[in-house]
Design a protein around this motif. Structure first.
Motif, PDB file in Angstrom:
ATOM      1  N   ASP A  65       0.829  -1.216   0.000  1.00 37.32           N
ATOM      2  CA  ASP A  65       0.000   0.000   0.000  1.00 37.32           C
ATOM      3  C   ASP A  65       0.854   1.252   0.000  1.00 37.32           C
ATOM      4  O   ASP A  65       0.353   2.371  -0.052  1.00 37.32           O
ATOM      5  CB  ASP A  65      -0.891   0.037   1.255  1.00 37.32           C
ATOM      6  N   THR A  66       2.181   1.046   0.148  1.00 37.98           N
ATOM      7  CA  THR A  66       3.103   2.171   0.182  1.00 37.98           C
ATOM      8  C   THR A  66       4.438   1.632  -0.346  1.00 37.98           C
ATOM      9  O   THR A  66       4.473   0.506  -0.836  1.00 37.98           O
ATOM     10  CB  THR A  66       3.196   2.702   1.632  1.00 37.98           C
ATOM     11  N   LEU A  67       5.509   2.435  -0.268  1.00 39.68           N
ATOM     12  CA  LEU A  67       6.806   1.947  -0.752  1.00 39.68           C
ATOM     13  C   LEU A  67       7.723   1.705   0.444  1.00 39.68           C
ATOM     14  O   LEU A  67       8.012   2.630   1.201  1.00 39.68           O
ATOM     15  CB  LEU A  67       7.426   2.980  -1.698  1.00 39.68           C
ATOM     16  N   THR A  68       8.148   0.444   0.621  1.00 38.10           N
ATOM     17  CA  THR A  68       9.025   0.127   1.753  1.00 38.10           C
ATOM     18  C   THR A  68      10.211  -0.696   1.280  1.00 38.10           C
ATOM     19  O   THR A  68      10.145  -1.370   0.241  1.00 38.10           O
ATOM     20  CB  THR A  68       8.279  -0.692   2.830  1.00 38.10           C
ATOM     21  N   LEU A  69      11.291  -0.643   2.052  1.00 36.50           N
ATOM     22  CA  LEU A  69      12.498  -1.411   1.717  1.00 36.50           C
ATOM     23  C   LEU A  69      13.034  -2.088   2.968  1.00 36.50           C
ATOM     24  O   LEU A  69      13.207  -1.450   4.011  1.00 36.50           O
ATOM     25  CB  LEU A  69      13.575  -0.465   1.137  1.00 36.50           C
ATOM     26  N   THR A  70      13.298  -3.395   2.849  1.00 37.90           N
ATOM     27  CA  THR A  70      13.990  -4.127   3.909  1.00 37.90           C
ATOM     28  C   THR A  70      15.191  -4.801   3.265  1.00 37.90           C
ATOM     29  O   THR A  70      15.243  -4.950   2.035  1.00 37.90           O
ATOM     30  CB  THR A  70      13.080  -5.211   4.531  1.00 37.90           C
ATOM     31  N   MET A  71      16.163  -5.197   4.088  1.00 38.97           N
ATOM     32  CA  MET A  71      17.318  -5.869   3.478  1.00 38.97           C
ATOM     33  C   MET A  71      17.934  -6.874   4.436  1.00 38.97           C
ATOM     34  O   MET A  71      17.743  -6.809   5.645  1.00 38.97           O
ATOM     35  CB  MET A  71      18.360  -4.858   3.008  1.00 38.97           C
ATOM     36  N   GLU A  72      18.692  -7.810   3.860  1.00 35.79           N
ATOM     37  CA  GLU A  72      19.478  -8.765   4.641  1.00 35.79           C
ATOM     38  C   GLU A  72      20.799  -8.982   3.909  1.00 35.79           C
ATOM     39  O   GLU A  72      20.917  -8.676   2.721  1.00 35.79           O
ATOM     40  CB  GLU A  72      18.730 -10.102   4.767  1.00 35.79           C
ATOM     41  N   GLY A  73      21.789  -9.511   4.638  1.00 33.75           N
ATOM     42  CA  GLY A  73      23.053  -9.879   4.001  1.00 33.75           C
ATOM     43  C   GLY A  73      24.127  -8.829   4.177  1.00 33.75           C
ATOM     44  O   GLY A  73      24.129  -8.063   5.145  1.00 33.75           O
ATOM     45  N   HIS A 107      12.335  -6.091  -1.005  1.00 32.14           N
ATOM     46  CA  HIS A 107      13.329  -6.722  -0.122  1.00 32.14           C
ATOM     47  C   HIS A 107      14.608  -6.964  -0.919  1.00 32.14           C
ATOM     48  O   HIS A 107      14.569  -7.489  -2.030  1.00 32.14           O
ATOM     49  CB  HIS A 107      12.788  -8.042   0.436  1.00 32.14           C
ATOM     50  N   LEU A 108      15.717  -6.566  -0.307  1.00 30.70           N
ATOM     51  CA  LEU A 108      17.039  -6.688  -0.961  1.00 30.70           C
ATOM     52  C   LEU A 108      17.865  -7.736  -0.225  1.00 30.70           C
ATOM     53  O   LEU A 108      18.063  -7.636   0.984  1.00 30.70           O
ATOM     54  CB  LEU A 108      17.722  -5.308  -0.895  1.00 30.70           C
ATOM     55  N   ARG A 109      18.305  -8.759  -0.970  1.00 33.81           N
ATOM     56  CA  ARG A 109      19.242  -9.752  -0.401  1.00 33.81           C
ATOM     57  C   ARG A 109      20.603  -9.446  -0.990  1.00 33.81           C
ATOM     58  O   ARG A 109      20.820  -9.604  -2.191  1.00 33.81           O
ATOM     59  CB  ARG A 109      18.831 -11.176  -0.781  1.00 33.81           C
ATOM     60  N   LYS A 110      21.525  -9.003  -0.127  1.00 37.11           N
ATOM     61  CA  LYS A 110      22.770  -8.432  -0.615  1.00 37.11           C
ATOM     62  C   LYS A 110      23.954  -9.370  -0.411  1.00 37.11           C
ATOM     63  O   LYS A 110      24.225  -9.833   0.693  1.00 37.11           O
ATOM     64  CB  LYS A 110      23.009  -7.104   0.128  1.00 37.11           C
ATOM     65  N   HIS A 111      24.656  -9.634  -1.508  1.00 35.50           N
ATOM     66  CA  HIS A 111      25.913 -10.395  -1.457  1.00 35.50           C
ATOM     67  C   HIS A 111      27.064  -9.553  -1.974  1.00 35.50           C
ATOM     68  O   HIS A 111      28.217  -9.802  -1.657  1.00 35.50           O
ATOM     69  CB  HIS A 111      25.812 -11.664  -2.321  1.00 35.50           C
TER      70      HIS A 111
END
Ligand code: C5P
Length: 318
Positions: A65-73, A107-111
């Motif tokens: 319903d909105t713009l959100t960002l989560t991340m791991e790594g 969601h960002l999975r970062k390597h």
């Protein structure tokens, strides 16, 4: 303008309405980076050869319903997740450009290491464009996406296409390069990042008063790529920013030396650093170089990768 990788390469899998979209995007290294004069807009004229390698980040976009960002790594906790983040800037830019509400849970999975000279941030921006484009079913062409990408950063258009490509202008004008076969790389990741503007500024400082030639890519490098000759490629690797990166981070010289002693066919600082890449003869040779680098402790971690690989691509639905 229609690019060779335009429409043919648009992959838009048939996703159900509002299905999540998962996009995989590679890191890049610069096989050649020649830096010309500083332009009035604050950028330097470049001639560079980008090469996408098999270290990947993943961006998943879900309906929201909105713009959100989560991340791991890699770098989670240290990377700001506010509106300054390139992922959110990419999503907002696409929404404004297409007149859609910027609604997505990303969601960002970062390597890919942050600020490592491997275009990690640019990769994430490209992946966000591709993911939101598919989620919102915008119908934009690949060249329209590439134009938006160029507005987000000089390396972002390359992260969309991947492979091996010549970059001119400030790096955003791409021409595909014919590259035969697969090359094996070892990537030495240093502790902490380097600021790209700071490295360019140091490059200007080091060559102050010295005439700067028009940047161009050496014929030997193009020939090595065309024939898939790893020995010749190793000898032709070049980066004008290497001295600047080593000047700001002197231990990089030791890392470069260690890889050379381990028999790498060539080595160089990637982009603005501080990651250092080594070309190996084979996957087994890459293991030998990686072991030698790990043993000396001159870098935080060591990864193996091959290239070229494709750019940002939808790989699944969540
Ligand atoms: O385009 P991007 O945002 O990635 O560039 C970051 C910074 O790197 C620029 O603000 C500029 O200081 C430097 N840069 C440059 N010349 C280029 C690309 C980047 O001076 N061709």
């Amino acid at each position: 303008m229609t690019e060779p990788w335009d429409e043919a390469e648009i992959e838009r899998p048939r996703l159900g309405r509002a299905a999540p979209v998962r996009v995989r995007v590679p890191a890049k290294i610069n096989l050649h980076l020649q830096v010309g004069d500083l332009r009035p807009d604050g950028y330097h004229e470049l001639a560079t050869v980008y090469h996408a390698v098999s270290l990947f980040d993943e961006v998943t976009a879900r309906p929201g319903d909105t713009l959100t960002l989560t991340m791991e790594g890699e770098g989670a906790g240290s990377l700001s997740l506010d509106e300054s983040n390139l992922v959110l800037r990419a999503a907002r830019l696409l929404a404004v450009h297409t007149g859609r509400p910027a609604h997505a849970r990303i969601h960002l999975r970062k390597h890919i290491p942050i600020a490592g000279g491997l275009a990690g941030g640019s990769a994430d921006a490209a992946a966000a464009l591709v993911a939101c484009d598919a989620l919102w079913q915008t119908g934009l062409s690949r060249s329209e996406l590439a134009e938006l990408a160029a507005g987000l950063g000089s390396d972002v258009p390359f992260s969309l296409v991947g492979g091996t490509a010549l970059g001119t202008g400030r790096g955003e004008v791409l021409t595909p390069v014919l590259a035969r076969g697969r090359f094996h790389w070892v990537v030495a990741i240093a502790d902490g990042g380097l600021s790209t503007p700071a490295v360019y500024a140091e490059c200007d400082r080091l060559r102050d008063g010295i005439p700067v030639p028009e940047p161009r890519v050496a014929d030997a490098l193009m020939a090595a790529l065309r024939t898939g000759d790893a020995d010749a490629l190793g000898a032709a690797l070049h980066n004008d920013l290497q001295d600047a990166a080593c000047s700001l981070r002197p231990p990089l010289r030791e890392t470069l030396q260690t890889g050379a002693q381990a028999g790498a066919l060539g080595s160089l600082v990637s982009g603005s650093g501080p990651s250092v890449v080594f070309l190996a003869r084979s996957p087994e040779h890459a293991i030998d170089i990686a072991v030698a680098l790990s043993a000396t402790g001159t870098c935080r971690s060591v990864r193996r990768a091959h290239g070229p690989v494709a750019g940002a691509r939808v790989v699944g639905d969540g």
